[in-house]
Write a protein that holds these residues in place. Structure first.
Motif, short mmCIF file in Angstrom:
data_model
loop_
_atom_site.label_atom_id
_atom_site.label_comp_id
_atom_site.label_asym_id
_atom_site.label_seq_id
_atom_site.Cartn_x
_atom_site.Cartn_y
_atom_site.Cartn_z
N VAL A 33 50.98 45.08 37.11
CA VAL A 33 50.52 43.69 37.10
C VAL A 33 51.69 42.76 36.74
O VAL A 33 51.87 41.71 37.37
N LEU A 39 50.26 37.01 39.35
CA LEU A 39 49.10 37.48 38.58
C LEU A 39 49.26 37.17 37.11
O LEU A 39 50.36 37.29 36.55
N ASP A 40 48.16 36.79 36.49
CA ASP A 40 48.15 36.58 35.04
C ASP A 40 48.28 37.94 34.36
O ASP A 40 47.62 38.91 34.76
N GLU A 41 49.13 38.00 33.37
CA GLU A 41 49.30 39.23 32.61
C GLU A 41 48.27 39.29 31.49
O GLU A 41 48.11 38.34 30.74
N ASN A 42 47.57 40.40 31.41
CA ASN A 42 46.70 40.66 30.28
C ASN A 42 47.46 41.56 29.33
O ASN A 42 48.55 42.03 29.65
N ASN A 47 44.18 46.35 29.78
CA ASN A 47 44.21 47.24 30.94
C ASN A 47 43.73 48.65 30.60
O ASN A 47 43.08 49.31 31.41
N TRP A 85 38.49 40.94 39.63
CA TRP A 85 39.31 40.16 38.71
C TRP A 85 40.74 40.09 39.20
O TRP A 85 41.31 39.02 39.34
N GLN A 86 41.37 41.23 39.45
CA GLN A 86 42.75 41.25 39.90
C GLN A 86 42.96 42.29 40.98
O GLN A 86 42.34 43.35 40.95
N ALA A 88 46.43 44.04 42.54
CA ALA A 88 47.89 44.16 42.44
C ALA A 88 48.36 45.27 43.37
O ALA A 88 47.79 46.36 43.39
N THR A 120 35.36 36.56 43.72
CA THR A 120 36.67 36.54 43.08
C THR A 120 37.07 35.09 42.94
O THR A 120 36.44 34.22 43.54
N SER A 129 46.48 36.15 48.41
CA SER A 129 45.09 36.48 48.07
C SER A 129 44.12 35.96 49.10
O SER A 129 43.17 36.66 49.48
N GLU A 163 40.72 27.34 39.80
CA GLU A 163 40.37 28.61 40.46
C GLU A 163 39.13 28.37 41.31
O GLU A 163 38.12 27.86 40.81
#
Length: 181
Positions: A33, A39-42, A47, A85-86, A88, A120, A129, A163
């Motif tokens: 990710v 992409l936003d990093e969590n 994860n 959600w994501q 990648a 999404t 996307s 979004e």
């Protein structure tokens, strides 16, 4: 002849395995990710929890034992909808249609069998996307619609682009067709 041998070798090295994630995949997912801007990093912990608690509605793609693709998702409580959600895809696995293959694989899972739609959120400027989800909608024969949902000023205090909630209707046979593939 060497061209044919090179082509065969290229495809052999790109064998993709799609599977449910494990908690031990969390670190590799986090690295993936982080490598897939914008992409936003969590957190890595997020994860790991996704890979363990939501493994039935998430998917990883492996190529030569390395994680090169990831989709995190969940069934929306009290709705017949899968929320993605994501998505990648590693730069080394791009151009293989992997994002769409992972989405098709996911909707074919038992845990997603009740989903009548896929949701999404996408910012207007995320062309990759939009292309992925339009392609997926065409492939499954679903209708795609969108509207502003999480708004820049209302939800993000002006610090993140709006979004748009993207909704794709899933024909009943979409999951069955994907599961058979």
């Amino acid at each position: 002849m060497p061209k044919d041998v090179n082509e065969i070798e290229k495809h052999r090295n790109r064998t993709i395995v799609l599977r449910k994630p494990r908690s031990t995949d969390g670190s590799a997912i986090w690295d993936l990710v982080r490598a897939c801007k914008p992409l936003d990093e969590n957190s890595m912990y997020c994860n790991i929890v996704q890979a363990e608690h939501f493994r039935d509605t998430c998917v990883v793609a492996e190529m030569n034992g390395d994680i090169v693709g990831w989709i995190s998702g969940h069934m929306i409580p009290n709705e017949d909808a899968l929320f993605v959600w994501q998505v990648a895809v590693s730069p080394r696995a791009r151009g293989l249609g992997l994002g769409r293959k992972m989405l098709e694989h996911l909707i074919g899972r038992d845990a997603c069998a009740e989903a009548q739609q896929l949701n999404t959120t996408i910012t207007k400027d995320n062309e990759a996307s939009w292309a992925l989800f339009r392609s997926f909608a065409r492939e499954v024969g679903g209708e795609l619609s969108d509207k502003a949902h999480y708004k820049r000023d209302l939800h993000f205090d002006g610090q993140h682009a709006t979004e748009h909630m993207v909704t794709i209707t899933l024909p009943e046979e979409a999951g069955a067709t994907s599961a058979a593939a």
